[in-house]
Design a protein around this motif. Sequence first.
Motif, PDB file in Angstrom:
ATOM      1  N   ALA A  80       0.836  -1.210   0.000  1.00  0.00           N
ATOM      2  CA  ALA A  80       0.000   0.000   0.000  1.00  0.00           C
ATOM      3  C   ALA A  80       0.869   1.258   0.000  1.00  0.00           C
ATOM      4  N   ILE A  81       1.955   1.234   0.782  1.00  0.00           N
ATOM      5  CA  ILE A  81       2.853   2.402   0.836  1.00  0.00           C
ATOM      6  C   ILE A  81       3.461   2.642  -0.538  1.00  0.00           C
ATOM      7  N   GLN A  82       3.958   1.555  -1.135  1.00  0.00           N
ATOM      8  CA  GLN A  82       4.608   1.724  -2.441  1.00  0.00           C
ATOM      9  C   GLN A  82       3.611   2.210  -3.488  1.00  0.00           C
ATOM     10  N   GLN A  83       2.407   1.626  -3.449  1.00  0.00           N
ATOM     11  CA  GLN A  83       1.395   2.052  -4.437  1.00  0.00           C
ATOM     12  C   GLN A  83       1.015   3.514  -4.235  1.00  0.00           C
ATOM     13  N   ALA A  84       0.906   3.898  -2.961  1.00  0.00           N
ATOM     14  CA  ALA A  84       0.544   5.291  -2.672  1.00  0.00           C
ATOM     15  C   ALA A  84       1.634   6.231  -3.176  1.00  0.00           C
ATOM     16  N   ILE A  85       2.899   5.847  -2.944  1.00  0.00           N
ATOM     17  CA  ILE A  85       4.011   6.690  -3.419  1.00  0.00           C
ATOM     18  C   ILE A  85       4.026   6.732  -4.947  1.00  0.00           C
ATOM     19  N   ASP A  86       3.829   5.557  -5.559  1.00  0.00           N
ATOM     20  CA  ASP A  86       3.842   5.487  -7.029  1.00  0.00           C
ATOM     21  C   ASP A  86       2.732   6.309  -7.667  1.00  0.00           C
ATOM     22  N   SER A  87       1.618   6.435  -6.947  1.00  0.00           N
ATOM     23  CA  SER A  87       0.479   7.148  -7.534  1.00  0.00           C
ATOM     24  C   SER A  87       0.659   8.667  -7.512  1.00  0.00           C
ATOM     25  N   LEU A  88       1.668   9.125  -6.773  1.00  0.00           N
ATOM     26  CA  LEU A  88       1.891  10.579  -6.708  1.00  0.00           C
ATOM     27  C   LEU A  88       2.484  11.084  -8.021  1.00  0.00           C
ATOM     28  N   PRO A  89       2.193  12.327  -8.386  1.00  0.00           N
ATOM     29  CA  PRO A  89       2.904  12.912  -9.538  1.00  0.00           C
ATOM     30  C   PRO A  89       4.412  12.864  -9.279  1.00  0.00           C
ATOM     31  N   TRP A  90       5.185  12.730 -10.375  1.00  0.00           N
ATOM     32  CA  TRP A  90       6.633  12.479 -10.239  1.00  0.00           C
ATOM     33  C   TRP A  90       7.334  13.484  -9.327  1.00  0.00           C
ATOM     34  N   ASP A  91       7.032  14.791  -9.443  1.00  0.00           N
ATOM     35  CA  ASP A  91       7.782  15.767  -8.625  1.00  0.00           C
ATOM     36  C   ASP A  91       7.428  15.668  -7.137  1.00  0.00           C
ATOM     37  N   TYR A  92       6.158  15.341  -6.834  1.00  0.00           N
ATOM     38  CA  TYR A  92       5.791  15.138  -5.419  1.00  0.00           C
ATOM     39  C   TYR A  92       6.486  13.885  -4.898  1.00  0.00           C
ATOM     40  N   ARG A  93       6.437  12.869  -5.737  1.00  0.00           N
ATOM     41  CA  ARG A  93       7.007  11.574  -5.353  1.00  0.00           C
ATOM     42  C   ARG A  93       8.500  11.711  -5.042  1.00  0.00           C
ATOM     43  N   GLU A  94       9.205  12.398  -5.903  1.00  0.00           N
ATOM     44  CA  GLU A  94      10.646  12.591  -5.695  1.00  0.00           C
ATOM     45  C   GLU A  94      10.927  13.312  -4.379  1.00  0.00           C
ATOM     46  N   LEU A  95      10.135  14.349  -4.113  1.00  0.00           N
ATOM     47  CA  LEU A  95      10.370  15.125  -2.890  1.00  0.00           C
ATOM     48  C   LEU A  95      10.051  14.295  -1.644  1.00  0.00           C
ATOM     49  N   ILE A  96       8.957  13.536  -1.704  1.00  0.00           N
ATOM     50  CA  ILE A  96       8.596  12.680  -0.563  1.00  0.00           C
ATOM     51  C   ILE A  96       9.707  11.661  -0.305  1.00  0.00           C
ATOM     52  N   VAL A  97      10.208  11.066  -1.377  1.00  0.00           N
ATOM     53  CA  VAL A  97      11.248  10.044  -1.228  1.00  0.00           C
ATOM     54  C   VAL A  97      12.546  10.675  -0.716  1.00  0.00           C
ATOM     55  N   ARG A 108      18.141  22.774  -3.092  1.00  0.00           N
ATOM     56  CA  ARG A 108      19.364  22.933  -3.883  1.00  0.00           C
ATOM     57  C   ARG A 108      19.474  21.815  -4.916  1.00  0.00           C
ATOM     58  N   LEU A 109      19.170  20.608  -4.460  1.00  0.00           N
ATOM     59  CA  LEU A 109      19.260  19.450  -5.356  1.00  0.00           C
ATOM     60  C   LEU A 109      18.289  19.552  -6.529  1.00  0.00           C
ATOM     61  N   LYS A 110      17.071  19.953  -6.225  1.00  0.00           N
ATOM     62  CA  LYS A 110      16.042  20.020  -7.271  1.00  0.00           C
ATOM     63  C   LYS A 110      16.013  21.385  -7.967  1.00  0.00           C
ATOM     64  N   GLU A 111      16.867  22.274  -7.502  1.00  0.00           N
ATOM     65  CA  GLU A 111      16.926  23.634  -8.046  1.00  0.00           C
ATOM     66  C   GLU A 111      15.533  24.280  -8.054  1.00  0.00           C
ATOM     67  N   MET A 112      14.916  24.206  -6.879  1.00  0.00           N
ATOM     68  CA  MET A 112      13.565  24.757  -6.681  1.00  0.00           C
ATOM     69  C   MET A 112      13.634  25.779  -5.555  1.00  0.00           C
ATOM     70  N   PRO A 113      12.742  26.765  -5.567  1.00  0.00           N
ATOM     71  CA  PRO A 113      12.684  27.667  -4.409  1.00  0.00           C
ATOM     72  C   PRO A 113      12.253  26.897  -3.162  1.00  0.00           C
ATOM     73  N   LEU A 114      12.756  27.340  -2.030  1.00  0.00           N
ATOM     74  CA  LEU A 114      12.461  26.644  -0.764  1.00  0.00           C
ATOM     75  C   LEU A 114      10.953  26.538  -0.527  1.00  0.00           C
TER      76      LEU A 114
END
Lengths: 198, 195
Positions: free
Chosen positions: B134-151, B165-171
């Motif tokens: 269930a955890i993996q499916q829930a993570i997989d179902s997230l849009p890629w950018d949310y998923r990356e940040l959660i992981v 800094r890693l994602k070159e995104m504003p804080l």
Amino acid sequence: MNTHHERQLEWLSHELDGALAPREREQLKASLAQDGDLCEQRRELHQLDKLLASSHLQVEADFQSRVMRSLPAAGWESRHPLSWRWAVAILLLLGGSSAALVGTGSAHAVPGQAIFGALGAVVDLFVAGALAGAGLLSASWKGIGLAMGDIFAKPASFVGLALFVVLLNLLFLSLLRGGRRAPRGAVARSGGRRHDDG
Amino acid sequence: MTPGIEPLTDEELVARALAGDRDRFGDLVQRYQSRLVNYLFRLLRNIDEAHELSQEVFLKVYQALDRYDPRYKFSTWIFRVAQNAAIDQIRKRRLKLVSLSRPEDGEGEAHDWDLPSADRGPYEDLRNLERSEAIQQAIDSLPWDYRELIVLRHYGELPYEEIARLKEMPLGTVKNKLFRGRQALKEKLMEFLVD
């Protein structure tokens, strides 16, 4: 969902990561004291954090040693000063010994003027080297001259040498003639066949 | 750890490794292995691949250690290498899938990532397996950018600033996306969020 409530929820997320400013923390604390739903959201968020933490995998037991065993010799290692220490030490030792020898040799040549003394010693070294080279060269020519003299002094040796030279010439001549004869023979054989046919 | 003795920082360990003390790089491996393997596993969904790729990441980092800029965090650097390695791996898989036109292990079905079970009964194992899936499916179902940040946050254990800094995104974007990702995960995993 109103903006204020959403902001409170977002603060819960920041609070979980310890990234909430002190003033916001105070405001959130006051809101939590009044809002049961917000408390429930906070509990769920902490549960989610625990749940995700509980799903961490165990790394294979020998992973670290496997990585360390497989480490290649990185390029920077060969450029590292440590890898040059023996070469540098030997170079320094040789340089130091040379300096000491040259210094000792030149000290009595021009006392009190170390630089001129050292230069003088280096020049002396070159001169000695040139003399040694010339000596060796003359010695080798002298050796050849002595050998020739020895041969001409004894008639038997002279005759032997002459015979050797004549035989060597004959050998070359026979080799040259053999090379020419082969095509001529081939032409003769083919000419004979033509004659037989005709 | 001996009381009163501060552990060396990542940057100090790098400096010592560069000075010829290879074991200090071993300390860095020890420090990051779990975070890297978990981060890569959640992106790749395959334990063996996660271990292999983590090993490759450590080798790459070691070979380029002299190019590390100590003005930046070591963790940001190593996760950047890991992130690129994961993206390459996923791209390779997609190429394979396209060329073979059949699902590949670890791409479609996540089947080898149940949690280790020590001293648990069959019911608890089953429950644990369900929860892991269930955890993996829930993570997989997230849009890629949310998923990356959660992981990155929950498995890579990186703070907001380093993720930014890693994602070159504003804080602010990182904070907001993490919040939204968590809200989505909460909804999907509600049945497991009990005391």
